[in-house]
Scaffold this active site. Structure first.
Site, PDB file in Angstrom:
ATOM      1  N   SER A 143      27.605  -5.524  -9.654  1.00 44.01           N
ATOM      2  CA  SER A 143      26.631  -5.840  -8.602  1.00 44.01           C
ATOM      3  C   SER A 143      26.384  -7.348  -8.640  1.00 44.01           C
ATOM      4  O   SER A 143      26.611  -7.992  -9.685  1.00 44.01           O
ATOM      5  CB  SER A 143      25.310  -5.113  -8.882  1.00 44.01           C
ATOM      6  N   TYR A 156      18.280  -2.218 -14.091  1.00 41.92           N
ATOM      7  CA  TYR A 156      19.508  -2.252 -13.287  1.00 41.92           C
ATOM      8  C   TYR A 156      20.296  -3.530 -13.581  1.00 41.92           C
ATOM      9  O   TYR A 156      21.515  -3.505 -13.767  1.00 41.92           O
ATOM     10  CB  TYR A 156      19.138  -2.165 -11.799  1.00 41.92           C
TER      11      TYR A 156
HETATM   12  N1  LIG Z   1      24.855   0.107  -2.167  1.00 43.95           N
HETATM   13  C1  LIG Z   1      24.598  -1.101  -2.648  1.00 43.95           C
HETATM   14  O1  LIG Z   1      23.881  -1.914  -2.041  1.00 43.95           O
HETATM   15  C2  LIG Z   1      25.218  -1.545  -3.950  1.00 43.95           C
HETATM   16  C3  LIG Z   1      25.206  -2.915  -4.263  1.00 43.95           C
HETATM   17  C4  LIG Z   1      25.769  -3.354  -5.451  1.00 43.95           C
HETATM   18  C5  LIG Z   1      26.336  -2.430  -6.317  1.00 43.95           C
HETATM   19  N2  LIG Z   1      26.329  -1.110  -5.998  1.00 43.95           N
HETATM   20  C6  LIG Z   1      26.929  -0.185  -6.952  1.00 43.95           C
HETATM   21  O2  LIG Z   1      28.000   0.505  -6.337  1.00 43.95           O
HETATM   22  C7  LIG Z   1      28.154   1.782  -6.963  1.00 43.95           C
HETATM   23  C8  LIG Z   1      28.237   2.837  -5.875  1.00 43.95           C
HETATM   24  O3  LIG Z   1      27.019   2.831  -5.138  1.00 43.95           O
HETATM   25  P1  LIG Z   1      26.891   3.426  -3.663  1.00 43.95           P
HETATM   26  O4  LIG Z   1      25.977   2.517  -2.942  1.00 43.95           O
HETATM   27  O5  LIG Z   1      28.223   3.738  -3.122  1.00 43.95           O
HETATM   28  O6  LIG Z   1      26.058   4.752  -4.001  1.00 43.95           O
HETATM   29  P2  LIG Z   1      26.163   6.257  -3.473  1.00 43.95           P
HETATM   30  O7  LIG Z   1      24.944   6.943  -3.964  1.00 43.95           O
HETATM   31  O8  LIG Z   1      26.470   6.297  -2.012  1.00 43.95           O
HETATM   32  O9  LIG Z   1      27.439   6.809  -4.261  1.00 43.95           O
HETATM   33  C9  LIG Z   1      27.411   6.921  -5.660  1.00 43.95           C
HETATM   34  C10 LIG Z   1      28.134   8.194  -6.071  1.00 43.95           C
HETATM   35  O10 LIG Z   1      28.176   8.203  -7.506  1.00 43.95           O
HETATM   36  C11 LIG Z   1      27.871   9.509  -7.957  1.00 43.95           C
HETATM   37  N3  LIG Z   1      27.317   9.408  -9.305  1.00 43.95           N
HETATM   38  C12 LIG Z   1      26.205   8.732  -9.689  1.00 43.95           C
HETATM   39  N4  LIG Z   1      26.015   8.861 -10.994  1.00 43.95           N
HETATM   40  C13 LIG Z   1      27.030   9.630 -11.469  1.00 43.95           C
HETATM   41  C14 LIG Z   1      27.381  10.127 -12.749  1.00 43.95           C
HETATM   42  N5  LIG Z   1      26.624   9.884 -13.818  1.00 43.95           N
HETATM   43  N6  LIG Z   1      28.509  10.883 -12.872  1.00 43.95           N
HETATM   44  C15 LIG Z   1      29.278  11.143 -11.792  1.00 43.95           C
HETATM   45  N7  LIG Z   1      28.970  10.731 -10.544  1.00 43.95           N
HETATM   46  C16 LIG Z   1      27.866   9.968 -10.392  1.00 43.95           C
HETATM   47  C17 LIG Z   1      26.871  10.056  -6.950  1.00 43.95           C
HETATM   48  O11 LIG Z   1      26.863  11.493  -6.963  1.00 43.95           O
HETATM   49  C18 LIG Z   1      27.390   9.475  -5.644  1.00 43.95           C
HETATM   50  O12 LIG Z   1      28.286  10.358  -4.992  1.00 43.95           O
HETATM   51  C19 LIG Z   1      26.976   1.933  -7.915  1.00 43.95           C
HETATM   52  O13 LIG Z   1      27.417   1.634  -9.226  1.00 43.95           O
HETATM   53  C20 LIG Z   1      25.975   0.890  -7.437  1.00 43.95           C
HETATM   54  O14 LIG Z   1      25.167   0.429  -8.478  1.00 43.95           O
HETATM   55  C21 LIG Z   1      25.800  -0.644  -4.827  1.00 43.95           C
END
Ligand SMILES: NC(=O)c1ccc[n+]([C@@H]2O[C@H](COP(=O)([O-])OP(=O)(O)OC[C@H]3O[C@@H](n4cnc5c(N)ncnc54)[C@H](O)[C@@H]3O)[C@@H](O)[C@H]2O)c1
Length: 252
Positions: A143, A156
């Site tokens: 991130s 986080y």
């Molecule tokens: N959306 C944002 O703004 C953003 C920004 C920076 C980083 N991120 C990072 O990107 C990654 C994906 O986020 P996203 O926005 O696509 O979220 P999202 O919630 O749309 O997708 C995340 C997926 O991961 C799965 N998941 C979570 N914890 C899990 C675990 N312990 N075991 C197995 N599956 C698990 C969830 O079921 C979900 O399907 C994360 O690591 C998040 O921190 C997101």
């Protein structure tokens, strides 16, 4: 077809960034093991991909906090398709909000279990499989909060800085094994995660958009494009990098 016949695994594959990464890898010819703990959503999303790309999709409804399940998913994937070529680790959650002294310790623990320990277990078993293959690539979704501080998100931010640390150290440790390890540091991305939290109000959405010089969120495909590059042979001399895909956030 930059990933033709490559065997990949993607964690957090049922939603958001992970789902977009699976879409991109499949479009480029890969076989993809989808890992996600949300069984019903994984079955739904996985079935759509499998219909479009028969015999190139596998699903594992597991939680990456459970090491034995992660090991089993990677073992089953290599047994089925012969090897592992690349892994993109996206599974993660958003954590407790507030200053550190107000942060609930159980919520902190849960965040670290999901966002740091989960990546550690995933990398551990992916690296063993890639080493057996003699080459490969890992891409961790960190991130912008893994590169700079982020207000009111100490847990986080700590976990994502930890992911960057694992990335850099493993890039060094596995360079001689032909394995590249990189991270992506996204800014805000329009996914179910952020829609349910920060962007659940117009003020929240405006606040997060205003943190980006580009004044908008990324689409998941914009992160997936970077993941595809880093996973592919096009990035053959790139390792240990933290690739900021953040609309300029970390340059402020
Ligand atoms: N959306 C944002 O703004 C953003 C920004 C920076 C980083 N991120 C990072 O990107 C990654 C994906 O986020 P996203 O926005 O696509 O979220 P999202 O919630 O749309 O997708 C995340 C997926 O991961 C799965 N998941 C979570 N914890 C899990 C675990 N312990 N075991 C197995 N599956 C698990 C969830 O079921 C979900 O399907 C994360 O690591 C998040 O921190 C997101």
């Amino acid at each position: 077809m930059r990933m033709k016949d490559k065997v990949c695994c993607v964690t957090g594959a049922a939603s958001g960034i992970g789902e977009a990464v699976v879409d991109r890898l499949l479009a480029e010819g890969a076989r993809v093991a989808m890992i996600d703990r949300d069984g019903p959503r994984l079955a739904r999303v996985g079935a759509t991909f499998a219909e479009k790309h028969p015999d190139r999709v596998a699903q594992f409804a597991i939680d990456v906090r459970h090491e034995a399940d992660v090991a089993d998913a990677i073992r089953t994937t290599t047994a089925r398709w012969g090897r592992l070529d690349a892994a993109v680790n996206c599974a993660g959650i958003l954590g407790p909000v507030g200053k550190l002294h107000e942060t609930d310790s159980a919520a902190y623990r849960e965040l670290m279990d999901n966002n740091l320990d989960g990546i550690f277990y995933s990398m551990k078993h992916e690296l063993a499989a890639l080493a057996a293959n003699g080459r490969g690539s890992i891409v961790n979704i960190a991130s912008a909060a893994g590169v700079v501080g982020f207000p009111s998100a100490a847990a986080y931010t700590a976990a994502k800085h930890g992911v960057v640390g694992l990335t850099r150290t493993c890039a060094i440790d596995y360079a001689q094994d032909g394995i590249r390890v990189n991270a992506i540091a996204p800014g805000g991305v329009d996914t179910p995660l952020i829609r349910a939290t920060t962007c659940s109000t117009p003020e929240g959405q405006q606040m997060i958009e205003s943190m980006h010089p580009m004044r908008r969120l990324a689409q998941p495909a914009e992160i997936a494009n970077a993941a595809l590059f880093l996973a592919s042979d096009e990035a053959s001399f790139v390792t240990g990098s933290v690739y900021c895909v953040d609309g300029g956030w970390t340059t402020l």
